[in-house]
Design an enzyme around this catalytic site. Structure first.
Site, mmCIF file in Angstrom:
data_model
loop_
_atom_site.group_PDB
_atom_site.id
_atom_site.type_symbol
_atom_site.label_atom_id
_atom_site.label_comp_id
_atom_site.label_asym_id
_atom_site.label_seq_id
_atom_site.Cartn_x
_atom_site.Cartn_y
_atom_site.Cartn_z
ATOM 1 N N LEU A 255 0.811 -1.209 0.000
ATOM 2 C CA LEU A 255 0.000 0.000 0.000
ATOM 3 C C LEU A 255 0.852 1.270 0.000
ATOM 4 O O LEU A 255 0.517 2.251 -0.658
ATOM 5 C CB LEU A 255 -0.927 0.006 1.219
ATOM 6 C CG LEU A 255 -1.960 -1.126 1.273
ATOM 7 C CD1 LEU A 255 -2.696 -1.111 2.604
ATOM 8 C CD2 LEU A 255 -2.947 -0.997 0.119
ATOM 9 N N LYS A 258 7.106 3.419 0.769
ATOM 10 C CA LYS A 258 8.096 4.063 1.645
ATOM 11 C C LYS A 258 8.061 3.474 3.045
ATOM 12 O O LYS A 258 9.100 3.067 3.593
ATOM 13 C CB LYS A 258 7.829 5.574 1.702
ATOM 14 C CG LYS A 258 8.878 6.339 2.492
ATOM 15 C CD LYS A 258 8.638 7.839 2.401
ATOM 16 C CE LYS A 258 9.738 8.620 3.112
ATOM 17 N NZ LYS A 258 9.545 10.086 2.991
ATOM 18 N N THR A 259 6.882 3.414 3.655
ATOM 19 C CA THR A 259 6.803 2.873 5.017
ATOM 20 C C THR A 259 6.957 1.354 5.012
ATOM 21 O O THR A 259 7.445 0.781 5.989
ATOM 22 C CB THR A 259 5.478 3.274 5.695
ATOM 23 O OG1 THR A 259 4.375 2.874 4.865
ATOM 24 C CG2 THR A 259 5.418 4.770 5.916
ATOM 25 N N GLU A 329 5.781 -8.237 10.733
ATOM 26 C CA GLU A 329 6.663 -9.220 11.372
ATOM 27 C C GLU A 329 7.361 -10.161 10.394
ATOM 28 O O GLU A 329 8.316 -10.844 10.770
ATOM 29 C CB GLU A 329 5.851 -10.029 12.393
ATOM 30 C CG GLU A 329 5.498 -9.196 13.618
ATOM 31 C CD GLU A 329 4.235 -9.653 14.332
ATOM 32 O OE1 GLU A 329 4.371 -10.221 15.429
ATOM 33 O OE2 GLU A 329 3.130 -9.433 13.813
#
Length: 362
Positions: A255, A258-259, A329
């Site tokens: 989505l 970048k993050t 995770e």
């Protein structure tokens, strides 16, 4: 070996995979990392007193979507334009939840990102969304989708008989360009601002709960990874240094690149700590923890972490609300095994007890 043993269904449950492109991730990762240059025979590459080896491992983390998520959308008229407030009872701990919520909301509402505000962390917001199990984004996304559907239905009621959308049902209408449009005929449309103006409303608010996570009953759903790393082991001191590492991920649709890249890198760093240094030490006489602070419990610092390369397949899963799987995770999973395999390739010593400290290599 992994590709040769790739299953066509979940070997544990017998369910079909909802989305599984780990073979593509393996091949892409091997090409990017230069796996073809690996020495097959252990303990054959050296650079002075440093032995060099390469290793890889696979990782998997299950897809979850907990029930109980709700979203509240408020659409407010702002002159000839509108702005939206999306509220979710979620926690933002630095993983980019508010950004991905805004991205999903803007996409569903047909608005630009600067027209969308996200509210969270307030007990007045309905629903309950847990930040755990790599599932918060999936839970929020399902709730936002449900709230958007409710908003479309409410706006059609407000539109009335004078609207170009008169007589249409909510399931035939979608959002685009700050308005509603018939899905199979986008020319039949009306802007949000126009609908609210005719209804003499400054705003409209809807709340809806996410659908139940029934997809988990029908499919085997996982995030997947292929981890490649290169290590250097000092023959004099036994010190192990990871010189290169790459994570190739198959986690459905990404989505926010970048993050997402930051999440993957953070997980890989945690995996390096698991592989090489993190260990809780007990006094076996009384059960007391002997390294209770960060002065004694070692975690990776800047000099322990090499350049981390991250790639992904970005193939949407058609059976999840947004096509995405969790990424919080999966970055950790598989790293320690890849490091251990690289240590074996470098030294010929197979270490099966973590962390891989220098005393196990001397």
């Amino acid at each position: 070996l992994r590709i040769l043993n790739e299953p066509d269904k979940d070997p544990t449950s017998g369910l079909a995979f909802s989305s599984r492109h780990i073979v593509e991730a393996w091949r892409n990762g091997a090409d990017h990392f230069g796996w073809a240059d690996r020495s097959v025979e252990p303990a054959t590459r050296r650079d002075g007193e440093w032995q060099i080896g390469m290793g890889c491992a696979t990782g998997t983390y299950p897809y979850y979507r907990m029930p109980g998520a709700q979203a509240r959308i408020t659409l407010t008229r702002d002159g000839d334009a509108v702005r939206a407030l999306i509220e979710v009872a979620a926690a933002e701990m630095g993983m980019g939840t508010s950004t991905t919520t805004a991205i999903v909301g803007a996409e569903r509402l047909g608005l630009s990102l600067d027209q969308v505000e996200v509210g969270y962390g307030d007990s007045s917001i309905p629903g309950a969304i847990m930040a755990g199990g790599s599932q918060q984004t999936a839970a929020i996304g399902a709730a936002v989708i449900a709230a958007h559907n409710a908003l479309v239905a409410e706006l059609l009621k407000l539109a009335g008989n004078d609207s170009p959308l008169a007589g249409l049902s909510a399931d035939t209408v979608g959002s685009e360009d700050a308005g509603l449009a018939k899905i199979d005929d986008p020319s039949q449309r009306e802007s949000y601002a126009s609908i609210l103006t005719r209804a003499q409303r400054d705003s409209v608010t809807v709340t809806a709960a996410a659908s139940q996570p029934l997809e988990l009953m029908h499919w085997s759903m996982h995030s997947h990874s292929a981890i490649f790393c290169e290590v250097r082991v000092n023959v004099v001191t036994g010190e192990t240094r990871v010189s290169r590492i790459l994570g190739s991920f198959d986690c459905g649709r990404i989505l926010n690149p970048k993050t997402a890249k930051s999440q993957f890198r953070g997980g890989i760093i945690m995996g390096l700590g698991m592989a090489l240094m993190e260990e809780t030490q007990f006094d076996e006489r009384n059960g007391r923890i002997m390294n209770p602070s960060l002065a004694e419990y070692h975690i990776p610092v800047h000099l322990d972490v090499p350049e981390i390369d991250v790639i992904w397949t970005d193939i949407a899963d058609p059976h999840t609300p947004m096509g995405a799987h969790g990424i919080g995770e999966i970055g950790i999973t598989g790293v320690a095994a890849a490091v251990a395999n690289a240590v074996y390739n470098a030294t010929g010593k197979r270490v099966r007890d973590l962390p891989i400290t220098l005393d196990k290599l001397l």
